[in-house]
Design a protein around this motif. Structure first.
Motif, PDB file in Angstrom:
ATOM      1  N   HIS A  96       0.825  -1.208   0.000  1.00  0.00           N
ATOM      2  CA  HIS A  96       0.000   0.000   0.000  1.00  0.00           C
ATOM      3  C   HIS A  96       0.857   1.255   0.000  1.00  0.00           C
ATOM      4  O   HIS A  96       1.947   1.266   0.564  1.00  0.00           O
TER       5      HIS A  96
ATOM      6  N   MET B 206      -5.276   5.169   1.762  1.00  0.00           N
ATOM      7  CA  MET B 206      -4.232   4.296   1.237  1.00  0.00           C
ATOM      8  C   MET B 206      -4.785   3.467   0.088  1.00  0.00           C
ATOM      9  O   MET B 206      -5.973   3.164   0.049  1.00  0.00           O
TER      10      MET B 206
ATOM     11  N   HIS C  30       3.707   0.843   2.905  1.00  0.00           N
ATOM     12  CA  HIS C  30       3.723  -0.243   3.883  1.00  0.00           C
ATOM     13  C   HIS C  30       3.133  -1.486   3.240  1.00  0.00           C
ATOM     14  O   HIS C  30       2.573  -1.416   2.140  1.00  0.00           O
TER      15      HIS C  30
ATOM     16  N   MET D 290       0.418  -4.610   4.080  1.00  0.00           N
ATOM     17  CA  MET D 290      -0.615  -5.051   5.017  1.00  0.00           C
ATOM     18  C   MET D 290      -0.808  -6.553   4.874  1.00  0.00           C
ATOM     19  O   MET D 290      -0.838  -7.088   3.766  1.00  0.00           O
TER      20      MET D 290
HETATM   21 CU   LIG Z   1      -2.517  -0.217   4.114  1.00  0.00          CU
END
Ligand SMILES: [Cu+2]
Length: 157
Positions: free
Chosen positions: A72, A85, A107, A109
């Motif tokens: 993301h 995001m 990042h 997830m």
């Molecule tokens: Cu995310």
């Protein structure tokens, strides 16, 4: 006789290294998975990617201990300040540069982290790049307060 061979090869190696200079190596380091306090919510993986001798794209992060993994990026609406995001299919890793996946930015997830990394305090992940390089990374697993996973604490006592 063995000693002599060893000495010559050590000198040859030293000369070789001096001639090449530092070549950047594609690496993934400082990987930490922070578990979500709510099991149905995704956990977040942060890490740094260090670019190698050529530009590549990071295409995918996978793990045998998770159900679903997405990369993301975060964007902030300049008018409202709202943070959103969105998934990324690929991330450019320029040669020799560091790309940080960190809090407030890019990042990864992870949904459905199973009990194995929670007990071990470590999750196995695989990073796939566009040059077909796969890097295996063992990321530290922590609770949101930075401590060991609750399941590991239960075992360690
Ligand atoms: Cu995310």
């Amino acid at each position: 006789m063995y000693r002599r061979i060893f000495t010559i090869s050590a000198v040859a190696t030293a000369l070789l290294l001096a001639g090449c200079g530092p070549t950047p190596q594609l690496k993934v380091k400082e990987a930490v998975l922070t578990l979500s306090p709510v099991d149905s919510n995704p956990s977040v993986l942060h890490f740094n990617v260090y670019g190698g001798p050529e530009d590549v794209h990071l295409l995918r992060v996978s793990s045998p201990s998770a159900v679903r993994i997405e990369m993301h990026d975060v964007s902030v609406d300049t008018k409202t300040g709202a943070v959103t995001m969105a998934p990324m299919n690929r991330v450019l890793i320029p040669s020799g540069e560091k790309i940080a996946f960190k809090k407030g930015g890019k990042h990864v997830m992870i949904w459905g982290v199973n009990v194995i990394p929670r007990r071990l305090g470590v999750i196995e992940t695989e990073f796939l790049f566009s040059n077909n390089v796969r890097i295996l990374v063992k990321a530290r697993v922590q609770e949101i307060d930075g401590s060991d996973p609750d399941e590991k604490k239960a075992i360690d006592g």
